[in-house]
Scaffold this motif. Structure first.
Motif, PDB file in Angstrom:
ATOM      1  N   LEU A 241       0.811  -1.219   0.000  1.00 45.67           N
ATOM      2  CA  LEU A 241       0.000   0.000   0.000  1.00 45.67           C
ATOM      3  C   LEU A 241       0.845   1.270   0.000  1.00 45.67           C
ATOM      4  CD1 LEU A 241      -2.681  -1.034   2.670  1.00 45.67           C
ATOM      5  CD2 LEU A 241      -2.859  -1.190   0.192  1.00 45.67           C
ATOM      6  N   GLY A 242       2.150   1.119   0.193  1.00 39.22           N
ATOM      7  CA  GLY A 242       2.991   2.286   0.429  1.00 39.22           C
ATOM      8  C   GLY A 242       3.095   3.261  -0.727  1.00 39.22           C
ATOM      9  N   SER A 243       2.864   2.806  -1.949  1.00 37.82           N
ATOM     10  CA  SER A 243       3.060   3.696  -3.101  1.00 37.82           C
ATOM     11  C   SER A 243       1.810   3.835  -3.966  1.00 37.82           C
ATOM     12  CB  SER A 243       4.215   3.167  -3.960  1.00 37.82           C
ATOM     13  OG  SER A 243       5.435   3.255  -3.265  1.00 37.82           O
ATOM     14  N   ILE A 244       0.643   3.509  -3.411  1.00 39.41           N
ATOM     15  CA  ILE A 244      -0.555   3.528  -4.254  1.00 39.41           C
ATOM     16  C   ILE A 244      -0.944   4.947  -4.675  1.00 39.41           C
ATOM     17  CG2 ILE A 244      -1.429   1.353  -3.353  1.00 39.41           C
ATOM     18  CD1 ILE A 244      -3.404   2.896  -1.646  1.00 39.41           C
ATOM     19  N   THR A 245      -0.560   5.969  -3.895  1.00 44.80           N
ATOM     20  CA  THR A 245      -0.883   7.335  -4.317  1.00 44.80           C
ATOM     21  C   THR A 245      -0.017   7.764  -5.490  1.00 44.80           C
ATOM     22  OG1 THR A 245       0.608   8.191  -2.602  1.00 44.80           O
ATOM     23  CG2 THR A 245      -1.739   8.072  -2.069  1.00 44.80           C
ATOM     24  N   LEU A 246       1.180   7.195  -5.629  1.00 49.30           N
ATOM     25  CA  LEU A 246       1.987   7.484  -6.813  1.00 49.30           C
ATOM     26  C   LEU A 246       1.228   7.076  -8.063  1.00 49.30           C
ATOM     27  CD1 LEU A 246       4.808   8.124  -8.220  1.00 49.30           C
ATOM     28  CD2 LEU A 246       5.201   5.671  -8.050  1.00 49.30           C
ATOM     29  N   ALA A 247       0.581   5.906  -8.017  1.00 48.05           N
ATOM     30  CA  ALA A 247      -0.123   5.391  -9.195  1.00 48.05           C
ATOM     31  C   ALA A 247      -1.263   6.313  -9.619  1.00 48.05           C
ATOM     32  CB  ALA A 247      -0.644   3.986  -8.906  1.00 48.05           C
ATOM     33  N   SER A 248      -2.000   6.827  -8.652  1.00 49.38           N
ATOM     34  CA  SER A 248      -3.102   7.728  -9.001  1.00 49.38           C
ATOM     35  C   SER A 248      -2.590   9.111  -9.357  1.00 49.38           C
ATOM     36  CB  SER A 248      -4.109   7.812  -7.854  1.00 49.38           C
ATOM     37  OG  SER A 248      -3.473   8.158  -6.635  1.00 49.38           O
ATOM     38  N   ARG A 249      -1.562   9.562  -8.649  1.00 48.63           N
ATOM     39  CA  ARG A 249      -0.981  10.875  -8.947  1.00 48.63           C
ATOM     40  C   ARG A 249      -0.426  10.937 -10.370  1.00 48.63           C
ATOM     41  NH1 ARG A 249       2.026  10.787  -4.816  1.00 48.63           N
ATOM     42  NH2 ARG A 249       4.071  10.357  -5.698  1.00 48.63           N
ATOM     43  N   GLY A 564      12.052  14.665 -18.591  1.00 45.31           N
ATOM     44  CA  GLY A 564      13.172  14.673 -17.651  1.00 45.31           C
ATOM     45  C   GLY A 564      13.766  13.284 -17.483  1.00 45.31           C
ATOM     46  N   GLN A 565      15.045  13.251 -17.130  1.00 42.82           N
ATOM     47  CA  GLN A 565      15.761  11.978 -17.094  1.00 42.82           C
ATOM     48  C   GLN A 565      15.956  11.456 -15.678  1.00 42.82           C
ATOM     49  OE1 GLN A 565      18.797  12.125 -19.976  1.00 42.82           O
ATOM     50  NE2 GLN A 565      19.544  10.049 -19.659  1.00 42.82           N
ATOM     51  N   ILE A 566      16.015  12.339 -14.696  1.00 42.31           N
ATOM     52  CA  ILE A 566      16.244  11.926 -13.310  1.00 42.31           C
ATOM     53  C   ILE A 566      14.931  11.445 -12.700  1.00 42.31           C
ATOM     54  CG2 ILE A 566      16.987  12.659 -11.006  1.00 42.31           C
ATOM     55  CD1 ILE A 566      18.579  14.900 -12.393  1.00 42.31           C
ATOM     56  N   LEU A 567      14.966  10.301 -12.050  1.00 44.92           N
ATOM     57  CA  LEU A 567      13.815   9.836 -11.266  1.00 44.92           C
ATOM     58  C   LEU A 567      14.065  10.248  -9.822  1.00 44.92           C
ATOM     59  CD1 LEU A 567      13.149   6.304 -12.815  1.00 44.92           C
ATOM     60  CD2 LEU A 567      11.776   8.370 -13.074  1.00 44.92           C
ATOM     61  N   GLU A 568      13.480  11.367  -9.429  1.00 42.92           N
ATOM     62  CA  GLU A 568      13.593  11.867  -8.058  1.00 42.92           C
ATOM     63  C   GLU A 568      12.398  11.311  -7.303  1.00 42.92           C
ATOM     64  OE1 GLU A 568      13.158  13.115  -5.355  1.00 42.92           O
ATOM     65  OE2 GLU A 568      14.750  14.459  -4.753  1.00 42.92           O
ATOM     66  N   GLU A 569      12.613  10.253  -6.535  1.00 44.58           N
ATOM     67  CA  GLU A 569      11.505   9.440  -6.035  1.00 44.58           C
ATOM     68  C   GLU A 569      10.906   9.927  -4.728  1.00 44.58           C
ATOM     69  OE1 GLU A 569      10.252   7.707  -7.999  1.00 44.58           O
ATOM     70  OE2 GLU A 569      11.541   6.378  -9.123  1.00 44.58           O
ATOM     71  N   GLY A 570      11.512  10.935  -4.104  1.00 44.96           N
ATOM     72  CA  GLY A 570      11.032  11.291  -2.788  1.00 44.96           C
ATOM     73  C   GLY A 570      11.613  10.331  -1.750  1.00 44.96           C
ATOM     74  N   ILE A 571      11.084  10.389  -0.557  1.00 41.01           N
ATOM     75  CA  ILE A 571      11.693   9.637   0.541  1.00 41.01           C
ATOM     76  C   ILE A 571      11.165   8.207   0.534  1.00 41.01           C
ATOM     77  CG2 ILE A 571      12.160   9.618   3.027  1.00 41.01           C
ATOM     78  CD1 ILE A 571      11.564  12.628   3.010  1.00 41.01           C
ATOM     79  N   THR A 572      11.678   7.418  -0.371  1.00 40.79           N
ATOM     80  CA  THR A 572      11.289   6.012  -0.453  1.00 40.79           C
ATOM     81  C   THR A 572      12.395   5.195  -1.096  1.00 40.79           C
ATOM     82  OG1 THR A 572       9.797   4.418  -1.512  1.00 40.79           O
ATOM     83  CG2 THR A 572       9.912   6.613  -2.520  1.00 40.79           C
ATOM     84  N   GLU A 573      13.189   4.530  -0.285  1.00 44.07           N
ATOM     85  CA  GLU A 573      14.200   3.631  -0.840  1.00 44.07           C
ATOM     86  C   GLU A 573      13.531   2.445  -1.530  1.00 44.07           C
ATOM     87  OE1 GLU A 573      14.423   4.831   2.230  1.00 44.07           O
ATOM     88  OE2 GLU A 573      16.237   6.073   2.157  1.00 44.07           O
ATOM     89  N   ALA A 574      12.410   1.975  -0.983  1.00 46.19           N
ATOM     90  CA  ALA A 574      11.706   0.841  -1.591  1.00 46.19           C
ATOM     91  C   ALA A 574      11.194   1.207  -2.981  1.00 46.19           C
ATOM     92  CB  ALA A 574      10.549   0.395  -0.697  1.00 46.19           C
ATOM     93  N   GLY A 575      10.564   2.371  -3.110  1.00 40.85           N
ATOM     94  CA  GLY A 575      10.086   2.805  -4.413  1.00 40.85           C
ATOM     95  C   GLY A 575      11.224   3.040  -5.390  1.00 40.85           C
ATOM     96  N   SER A 576      12.317   3.627  -4.885  1.00 41.51           N
ATOM     97  CA  SER A 576      13.476   3.868  -5.742  1.00 41.51           C
ATOM     98  C   SER A 576      14.056   2.556  -6.234  1.00 41.51           C
ATOM     99  CB  SER A 576      14.538   4.652  -4.968  1.00 41.51           C
ATOM    100  OG  SER A 576      14.049   5.888  -4.522  1.00 41.51           O
TER     101      SER A 576
END
Length: 890
Positions: A241-249, A564-576
Motif C-alpha cells: 500500500l505504500g506507493s498507491i498514491t503514486l499510481a493515481s498521482r 526529464g531523465q532523473i527519477l527523483e523518487e522522494g523519501i522512499t528507498e523501496a520505491g526507488s
C-alpha cells in the motif's frame, strides 16, 4: 400525526424518489443519474445545510450491475472444461510431489480460489503482443504458480516430465521452481513475486517506468497493461500500500491490480471481525483509484435486483468475513437460517431456492461472466489505475479436504475419496481406477479444448508468461569517457561522490548511452551534489512543471520536465529500488538497455531494502547501486542510524552482485567502465554495488596498469620507499580508510623504521568469491595442477606482518585471511555509530592511522621482531588510551 402514519408517508416518499431515479436511469443512464444525485446533494447542503453521512465505501455488492456487464465473448462451456483441466493438473502436481517426497511442499488452495480470475484473463485479456508491438506485463501471485505451470502444460510449453519434478529442480532433465523465479527459469518467469508485498510496488513503478520511457521517446505509447495478481492477506504488507498514491498521482491507467479476496491468510481470516473488501475499497478510493468490486456471482443477480428496499444488501454488508467463512463450509440449511433467517422478508426472497441451490450460489470471483465484465471495464478505464476486488473461496473445489477452511493454505495431500469428489465436481474424464495414481491429463493435440486454448492465445499474440532478453547490445567502447578520471584531480580536493557525479554527467552526454542512463535518487540529490543535473537533464514528471519553482532565478533550480531523465523518487528507498528494478530489467521486458544508477545513503540500502535487492538479483537486473556517504566514520555528525559499517557484509550473500569499496576516482572509473561493458555489451546477468564517500581529498592519478587488480579486488598501490629495511609490513586499506593507511605508512617508516607496502582492497567480496571458487575447483580436480587464489598470488610471497583496516565490520577483511601466508591483524568499525567528526570517530572505532601503526607494531612484537616496550612507547607517542571504551559494546 400518528407514528404509523409518519412511517407510511416516509415509505411513500421514498418510493416516489426511487421511481423518479429509475426513470432518470432508464432515460439518461448512470452518468446522468450520477450528475443528478450530485446536484441534489449540493442543493441540500446549500439550501438547508444537509450534510450527507460520509462513507469511503459503497454497498457490499458488485460495482458493475448486471445490465451494464460487457457481453462474454467466448464459449463458457469450453472455457469451463479447460479451466477444470488446469485445476486438476495443478492439484496433481502438488499431490504427486508430496507422495514422492514427504514435505516437498507446494500450494493448491491459492490457485483453486483464483482459477477463474486467471483463466478469463488468459483467454481474453493478457496481450502477449499487439499489432503495434506492445504487450502486457503480468505479476502472478507466487502461490498460484502450480496453476500457471498447469496451463503451460496444456499449451504444450512445459513437458510432463517437468511437472513430475515440481519443486525438484535438481532431478535429471530439470524441474519447476516453487514460485516465479526468473533466475531459475529465465525463459518463463519475468517477475519474482512470492516475497509478499514486492509484487504490488514493483508493478506500480513498472507502470510508471513505462510512461517514463514513452515520455522520453524511448518507447512508443501503445496501450500495454501491467497486471498484478495479489492476495488480500498480502495487502497487509507495508510495500503493498505504500506507493498507491503514486499510481493515481501519475494517472497510471495502464495498471490493474486484481486482489483475490478469499478472506484467508495462512493462519486464519484476513479480517475475521471486519470486511477486507470494504477496507481495501476505502483505502484505494481514497487514494484515487478506480475500484471495481466483484462480490456476487450471477446466481445472486435476481435476488439483488428484486431487493427494492435494500434489506438484502444491508444484511450482506453486516456480516463479518469470519462469519462468511463459516457459511462457506456449512450446509445450505445453515446458510438459509443464519444469513436470511434474521428477517422474514429475507426468507421470503429465497423460499424458491432449495438448500442445495443456496449452498452452490457462486461468488463473483468464481463467475467468469462477472470477472470478464470487471476486466473489460478495467481495461477500458482511463485516467487512473484500477483495482479489482474479487471475492472467492480459498481452496475452492477441494471439498472436505480444505475448501474455505483455515488449514487450506497448507493443504498438500488429498485421499482417493477427495480426489474422486474433485474429479466429479469438475468433470475430469478419468476413471476411479486411475485416481489413486493422480495422473496428469492432457487431451489429444487435435481436441476441441487444445484447439480453443491455442486459438485464444494466438489471438492475443502468443503465450504468457514468457521472458525474452531482446535488447540490442551497445556497440561502442566507452573508455574515453572515463579517461580524465584516471589522471587525478591535481591539487583539487574532491570526494568520490563528486567524482562519480562528474562521471555521470559525462555519461549523460554520450551519444550512444547518454539517453539510456537513468539516474535514480530518493530525495537526496543535493546531499550527493547532483543538483547540477537538474538543469541539464531535468527531473521526470509526467505532467511537466506547472508551477514556478522558488529557486527559478538560481543556476541550479529544481526543474521538472515531461521528458526529464532523473527519477527523483522522494523519501522512499523501496520505491526507488522498484524503479531500479524496472530500469535494470528493461533489456528483457522492453528490449531497451536502460542503465540505472541508483544513489542513496548506503545505510538505507541493504539494511532496509535487502529483500528488494534479492528480488533484483533473481530478476537478472542490471545496473549500478551507489551507496553514498558510506562507511561508519565518513559521515560527520549524523550518528548511529546513518553511519554504515554493514552494507559490504550484507552484500555478500547476493550471488550475482559485484560489490566494490573504492577509495579513488580512477578506481570508480575503471569499475563503471567495466560494468557497462559486461552488462550492456556482453549481456551478463550481474549488477554492481559501489560505495562512495563525501570526504574530500586530492584524487591521485592511476599508478600504472592496475586495472586488472582494481577489478579483481586488490592491487599494490604504494610500495615502501625503503627496500632494505629489516622490519616489513603489508598494509591493506579500502575506501574511506585507505588514506589513514597511507598516513600510517609514513609514520611507520619515519618513526619506527618499518617499511610498509600499501595495498588498495577495492572488493573483499571479489577476493572471497575467487578464493572459494578456486578451492572448489581444486577439490573437484585433485589430479590437476592446483590453482592459486588471487589473494595468495598477490600476497603469498610478500614479507612482513599483515594489517587490514576497513570502515566496515572486522568480519569483512577476515574473510580473506585464510589465503594469507601469516595471520592478519584486522581493524574495523564493529559497534554503534556516534554523532561526531571524522577524526573523533576514527579514534573511537580504532581505525585511524595511529591504530594502524599500533596494530603493525603489535604484530611485529608478536613475531619477536620488536620488543613490547616499543609497543608501549608507541601508545604514549600516539596518545592512545589503553582504557578507552570498547566501541563494540559502548
Amino acid at each position: 400525526m400518528a407514528q404509523t402514519e409518519t412511517d407510511g408517508q416516509e415509505v411513500l416518499e421514498t418510493r416516489e424518489w426511487v421511481d423518479s431515479l429509475d426513470y432518470v436511469l432508464s432515460q439518461g443512464g448512470p452518468v446522468r443519474a450520477g450528475r443528478l444525485l450530485q446536484q441534489l446533494a449540493l442543493h441540500a447542503r446549500r439550501a438547508a445545510g444537509v450534510n450527507l453521512p460520509f462513507s469511503a465505501t459503497t454497498p457490499y455488492q458488485n460495482t458493475i450491475a448486471s445490465p451494464q456487464q460487457a457481453p462474454f465473448p467466448g464459449s463458457q462451456e469450453m472455457e469451463r472444461r479447460i479451466k477444470s483441466l488446469v485445476r486438476w493438473n495443478a492439484l496433481a502436481m502438488v499431490v504427486r510431489a508430496n507422495k514422492i517426497q514427504e514435505g516437498i511442499g507446494g500450494h493448491i488452495s491459492t490457485f483453486a480460489s483464483a482459477a477463474t480470475l486467471y483463466e478469463v484473463a488468459f483467454n481474453h485479456f493478457f496481450q502477449a503482443k499487439t499489432e503495434s508491438g506492445d504487450r502486457d506485463f503480468v505479476y502472478f501471485q507466487g502461490h498460484a504458480a502450480p496453476g500457471i505451470y498447469s496451463r503451460a502444460y496444456l499449451e504444450g510449453r512445459i513437458p510432463k516430465e517437468k511437472l513430475e519434478n515440481f519443486r525438484r529442480e535438481l532431478k535429471p532433465g530439470g524441474g519447476l521452481s516453487s514460485y516465479p523465479h526468473p533466475w531459475l527459469m529465465p525463459n518463463f518467469w519475468e517477475f519474482p513475486t512470492v516475497s509478499m508485498g514486492l509484487g504490488p510496488i514493483q508493478a506500480i513503478y513498472h507502470a510508471r517506468f513505462i510512461r517514463y520511457l514513452e515520455n522520453r521517446g524511448l518507447k512508443e505509447s501503445t496501450g500495454g497493461k501491467v497486471w498484478a495478481f495479489l492476495g488480500d492477506g498480502e495487502m497487509d504488507e507495508p510495500e503493498s500500500l505504500g506507493s498507491i498514491t503514486l499510481a493515481s498521482r501519475e494517472n497510471l491507467d495502464n495498471l490493474i491490480f486484481v486482489v483475490n479476496c478469499n478472506l484467508q491468510r495462512l493462519d486464519g481470516p484476513v479480517r475475521g471481525n471486519g470486511k477486507i473488501i470494504q477496507e481495501l475499497e476505502a483505502i484505494f478510493r481514497g487514494a484515487g483509484w478506480n475500484v471495481i468490486k466483484v462480490i456476487w456471482g450471477s446466481d445472486w443477480d435476481s435476488l439483488i435486483r428484486n431487493d427494492r428496499d435494500g434489506i438484502l444488501v444491508r444484511r450482506l454488508g453486516e456480516i463479518s468475513d469470519g462469519q462468511y467463512q463459516k457459511y462457506f463450509v456449512e450446509s445450505g440449511a445453515y446458510f438459509r437460517q443464519n444469513l436470511f433467517g434474521t428477517d422474514p422478508r429475507l426468507l421470503k426472497m429465497v423460499e424458491h431456492l432449495s438448500d442445495e441451490q443456496l449452498a452452490r450460489m457462486r461468488l463473483g470471483g468464481h463467475d467468469p461472466i462477472k470477472v470478464h465484465a470487471a476486466y473489460r471495464a478495467a481495461v477500458d478505464h482511463t485516467g487512473s489505475p484500477t483495482i479489482i476486488l474479487a471475492k472467492t473461496i480459498k481452496g475452492y473445489g477441494l471439498g472436505e479436504a480444505g475448501e474455505g477452511k483455515n488449514i487450506t493454505h497448507q493443504q498438500k495431500k488429498l485421499n482417493e475419496e477427495e480426489l474422486r469428489e474433485f474429479r466429479s465436481r469438475f468433470g475430469i474424464p478419468m476413471g476411479d481406477e486411475e485416481i489413486a495414481k493422480v495422473p496428469f491429463y492432457r487431451p489429444a493435440e487435435d481436441s476441441e479444448e487444445i484447439r480453443y486454448l491455442r486459438a485464444r492465445r494466438e489471438a492475443l499474440g502468443g503465450y504468457v508468461p514468457q521472458r525474452k532478453a531482446r535488447s540490442v547490445a551497445i556497440s561502442g567502447a566507452h573508455t574515453e569517457l572515463f579517461k580524465e578520471f584516471l589522471e587525478g584531480s591535481e591539487s583539487r580536493e574532491v570526494s568520490t561522490t563528486m567524482a562519480f557525479v562528474a562521471m555521470l554527467r559525462k555519461m549523460l552526454k554520450d551519444p550512444e548511452i547518454g539517453k539510456l542512463v537513468v539516474p535514480i535518487v530518493p530525495d537526496e540529490a543535493r546531499t550527493f551534489g547532483m543538483e547540477s543535473l537538474f538543469r541539464t537533464v531535468g527531473i521526470y514528471s509526467s505532467v511537466g512543471q506547472k508551477y514556478e519553482p522558488v529557486d527559478v532565478n538560481t543556476l541550479l533550480y529544481y526543474k521538472e520536465a515531461q521528458d526529464g531523465q532523473i527519477l527523483e523518487e522522494g523519501i522512499t528507498e523501496a520505491g526507488s529500488m522498484a524503479s531500479f528494478i524496472a530500469a535494470g530489467s528493461a533489456y528483457a521486458t522492453h528490449g531497451i538497455n536502460t542503465i540505472p544508477f541508483f544513489i542513496y545513503y548506503s545505510m538505507f540500502g541493504f539494511q532496509r531494502i535487502a529483500d528488494f535487492i534479492w528480488a533484483a538479483a533473481d530478476m537478472r537486473t542490471r545496473g549500478f547501486l551507489l551507496g553514498g556517504t558510506s562507511g561508519r566514520t565518513t559521515l560527520s555528525g549524523e550518528g548511529l542510524q546513518h553511519q554504515d559499517g554493514n552494507s559490504h557484509v550484507l552484500a555478500m550473500p547476493v550471488p550475482n552482485l559485484l560489490a566494490y569499496d573504492p577509495a579513488f576516482a580512477f578506481e570508480i572509473a575503471v569499475i563503471i567502465d567495466e560494468g557497462i561493458r559486461r552488462m550492456y555489451k556482453e549481456g551478463e546477468s550481474i549488477f554492481y554495488y559501489i560505495t562512495v564517500m563525501n570526504e574530500p581529498y586530492v584524487m591521485p592519478h592511476m599508478p600504472g596498469d592496475v586495472k586488472d587488480g582494481i577489478l579483481k579486488g586488490l592491487y599494490k598501490y604504494k610500495p615502501a620507499a625503503n627496500k632494505k629495511a629489516k622490519l616489513r609490513a603489508q598494509l591493506l586499506g579500502s575506501g574511506a580508510i585507505l588514506n589513514e593507511v597511507l598516513q600510517a605508512q609514513e609514520i611507520l617508516e619515519k618513526n619506527y623504521g618499518v617499511a610498509a607496502d600499501v595495498w588498495s582492497v577495492t572488493s573483499y567480496k571479489c577476493l572471497y568469491t575467487d578464493g572459494i571458487e578456486t578451492e572448489r575447483w581444486n577439490r573437484l580436480h585433485p589430479d590437476e595442477t592446483p590453482r592459486v587464489p588471487y589473494v595468495k598470488q598477490c600476497l603469498g610471497e610478500e614479507q612482513g606482518v599483515f594489517v587490514a583496516a576497513s570502515d566496515y565490520l572486522k568480519t569483512l577483511p577476515a574473510m580473506i585471511s585464510k589465503w594469507l601466508p601469516r595471520r592478519m591483524a584486522i581493524l574495523g568499525t564493529d559497534g554503534f555509530g556516534r554523532s561526531e567528526g571524522r577524526t573523533s570517530l576514527r579514534d573511537f572505532f580504532e581505525v585511524d592511522s595511529r591504530f594502524v601503526v599500533l596494530a603493525t607494531l603489535h604484530e611485529l612484537a608478536q613475531e619477536g621482531l620488536v620488543g613490547e616496550a616499543t609497543v608501549q612507547n608507541a601508545m604514549k607517542d600516539l596518545a592512545i588510551n589503553p582504557e578507552k571504551p570498547n566501541p563494540v559494546t559502548s
